[in-house]
Structures are given as structure tokens and as C-alpha cells.
Design a protein around this motif. Structure first.
Motif, PDB file in Angstrom:
ATOM      1  N   VAL A   1       0.898  -1.139  -0.154  1.00 33.91           N
ATOM      2  CA  VAL A   1       0.206   0.058   0.035  1.00 33.91           C
ATOM      3  C   VAL A   1       0.664   1.178   0.015  1.00 33.91           C
ATOM      4  N   GLN A   2       2.094   1.191   0.921  1.00 33.72           N
ATOM      5  CA  GLN A   2       3.131   2.343   0.773  1.00 33.72           C
ATOM      6  C   GLN A   2       3.463   2.551  -0.857  1.00 33.72           C
ATOM      7  N   GLN A   3       3.694   1.395  -1.412  1.00 31.02           N
ATOM      8  CA  GLN A   3       4.109   1.682  -2.953  1.00 31.02           C
ATOM      9  C   GLN A   3       3.006   2.614  -3.645  1.00 31.02           C
ATOM     10  N   ARG A   4       1.723   2.047  -3.599  1.00 33.07           N
ATOM     11  CA  ARG A   4       0.917   2.589  -4.223  1.00 33.07           C
ATOM     12  C   ARG A   4       0.676   4.270  -4.113  1.00 33.07           C
ATOM     13  N   PHE A   5       1.174   4.666  -2.797  1.00 34.96           N
ATOM     14  CA  PHE A   5       1.128   6.079  -2.440  1.00 34.96           C
ATOM     15  C   PHE A   5       2.665   6.847  -2.294  1.00 34.96           C
ATOM     16  N   ARG A   6       3.388   6.027  -2.916  1.00 34.06           N
ATOM     17  CA  ARG A   6       4.544   6.543  -3.204  1.00 34.06           C
ATOM     18  C   ARG A   6       5.295   7.054  -1.923  1.00 34.06           C
ATOM     19  N   THR A   7       5.471   6.225  -0.809  1.00 38.75           N
ATOM     20  CA  THR A   7       5.760   6.541   0.373  1.00 38.75           C
ATOM     21  C   THR A   7       6.425   5.402   0.919  1.00 38.75           C
ATOM     22  N   ASP A   8       7.457   5.515   2.045  1.00 37.13           N
ATOM     23  CA  ASP A   8       7.991   4.249   2.813  1.00 37.13           C
ATOM     24  C   ASP A   8       7.593   4.300   4.289  1.00 37.13           C
ATOM     25  N   GLN A   9       6.610   5.461   4.654  1.00 37.95           N
ATOM     26  CA  GLN A   9       6.527   5.963   6.059  1.00 37.95           C
ATOM     27  C   GLN A   9       5.203   5.739   6.062  1.00 37.95           C
TER      28      GLN A   9
END
Length: 289
Positions: free
Chosen positions: A84-92
Motif C-alpha cells: 500500500v505504501q508503494q501505491r502512495f509513493r511513500t515508505d512511511q
């Protein structure tokens, strides 16, 4: 002349960069966001912002939500699953607040258009027993500070006109899309230490599955898909809240995040979440009309 042109160009570049990095939404913009939330209509996407501006926007938005929805009943940790992080371009991860009336009983029938951009996902709640949870550094310490584990189907609402354009900060700014959810039968945390270790292992290894009324698999994952262990989401959340001088309180509910992809509801769809390998976990069901 060349030096002046160079300085002018540099100042323009700085101004453009500053403009591209938006500030906290102003009161009028947040009021529009809250009005769209209430009307279940898509709101304008927040402009690009950093974590501090997202936190500022979330605080303003929550102040208006509290006027409509009442006292918060807990918090949700979002973007705790790497997929899901990947979908929203974050690692946090990010966090938001849960309010009274958001948590419905299993078997509830919900309008498929329950939000502006409605979705559903397999999730889990825990209930805080002790303020010691604010100092938990391991899943076992979290388990010692909660008294219930609750199977859950969350029904988030990404709210904005163009959800694919949201990044992690944008998701935080809209209170992580908190809207509704369907909770199953609580599982009491056992008193005996050996049983707690068994529950801890089961939470990490359980297989979570979403199916429709015909038994067709819609999605799912494993307990360890959330930060390596689902209770690790609480460790992260407690630390994130402390940075804003907020402490979890006994009785608070905490949503741990997604075990599945975010999926769109359809009228007539009935969804069941099962938590295989988690002793005492009854299926959770929601139907969309």
C-alpha cells in the motif's frame, strides 16, 4: 549584467520551488474539505506538501470533524503495508483519528456510496488496556497493554477528486480516509504468558482472506504484511503520536492497517473477511447496497 541575470534566475528558481511546496491548507480550504466529507462528494486534491504541513492540515480537518462526529474513539495507522505504501509513493506509515459511529457491527449493510471515494480492506482493531502502551517497543509489550484483538473490515474514503495523485502526506492530510468499518467479535488477550506468546505468533502467521458471497477470493494477505508483525503498527503509532504530544488512553481503539489491497465496493456485493490461524477469530461480514 550577467551577474544580475544570474541572481534573478536564482531567485525565480527559489520562488518556484517554494510555490511548488505547498503550505498547510488555510481555514477556508479545510472547511471545503470538511463540507465535501459531509456531503460525500469528491474534494479538491491537496497540493504537494511535506509531513509538517500534512500534520497541520490533518489537525484543522479533525477539529471540524469533531464538531460533526463528536469525541474521537481511537486512531488508525495507515500505509503500514509495503504494498500500500508503494501505491502512495511513500515508505512511511501515517495516522488519523477514529470517531464515534465509525465502527459498525459485523453483518451491517452499508451504502456502496458511503463516501466520496469509498473502498474496503481487511484490517484489525485492538483495544488499549493500559497507558503503558505509549512506551511499548515490541509487539509483546503492545500485547501486554491491550485487552482485545478485533477482526475488522475497514471502509475508508479517499475523499479527493483524483486519489491516484495522493502521496503519503496527502493521505495523512485527509485523516487517512477514516470513514467507517465493520468489527467482528473481540478476542480477549489471554492472561497466561504462554497463551500470549501463542497469540503473538498467530497474529504474525495468520492468513487473512476477503471473499464474496460465492466464496470467490477478492484479496487478502498475512499478518506479517503489516510491518513484519501487525502489533508493530501500534509501536509506530504510539511513537508518532508522542511527537505531537498525544498519548493513547485506555479504551482507545487502534486500527492497524491493510492486510489486503484497497478495493472498490459495488451494490449487492457481500464481503467476508476470515482470519485463518488466529484462534477464536470469527468471520467478519459487510454487505453493500
Amino acid at each position: 549584467m550577467v551577474l544580475q541575470q544570474t541572481l534573478t534566475a536564482a531567485l525565480v528558481a527559489v520562488a518556484c520551488a517554494t510555490a511548488a511546496q505547498a503550505a498547510c491548507l488555510d481555514d477556508a480550504q479545510v472547511a471545503d474539505l470538511a463540507a465535501n466529507y459531509a456531503a460525500r462528494t469528491p474534494a479538491a486534491n491537496p497540493p504537494p506538501m511535506d509531513a509538517a504541513d500534512a500534520a497541520c492540515t490533518r489537525a484543522k480537518f479533525n477539529a471540524l470533524l469533531a464538531q460533526r462526529l463528536g469525541k474521537p474513539v481511537g486512531y488508525k495507522a495507515g500505509l503500514t503495508n509495503p504494498a500500500v505504501q508503494q501505491r502512495f509513493r511513500t515508505d512511511q506509515p501515517v495516522w488519523g483519528k477514529l470517531y464515534a459511529g465509525m465502527v459498525l457491527p459485523s453483518g451491517s449493510t452499508v451504502d456502496a456510496a458511503f463516501g466520496a471515494r469509498p473502498l474496503y480492506e481487511a484490517d484489525m482493531l485492538v483495544r488499549v488496556k493500559s497507558a503503558a502502551i505509549n512506551h511499548a517497543r515490541t509487539p509483546l509489550e503492545v500485547l501486554d497493554a491491550i485487552d482485545q484483538v478485533i477482526p475488522f473490515i475497514e471502509l475508508p474514503d479517499l475523499l479527493v477528486q483524483a486519489p491516484p495523485q495522493l502521496d503519503g502526506a496527502g493521505v495523512a492530510a485527509i485523516n487517512v480516509g477514516a470513514r467507517l468499518g465493520v468489527a467482528g467479535t473481540p478476542i480477549a488477550v489471554p492472561a497466561l504468558r504462554a497463551e500470549r506468546y501463542a497469540l503473538l505468533d498467530a497474529l504474525a502467521s495468520m492468513s487473512v482472506t476477503l471473499t464474496d458471497a460465492a466464496g470467490v477470493r477478492l484479496g487478502g494477505g498475512r499478518g506479517s504484511d503489516i510491518l513484519g508483525h501487525p502489533l508493530q503498527a501500534v509501536v509506530w503509532l504510539a511513537g508518532a503520536l508522542q511527537k505531537e504530544d498525544i498519548a493513547l488512553q485506555p479504551g482507545d481503539l487502534v486500527s492497524l492497517g491493510s492486510f489486503s489491497a484497497l478495493l472498490p465496493p459495488q451494490p449487492g456485493l457481500a464481503v467476508t473477511a476470515t482470519f485463518a490461524g488466529l484462534p477464536g477469530a470469527a468471520p467478519v461480514r459487510v454487505e453493500f447496497k
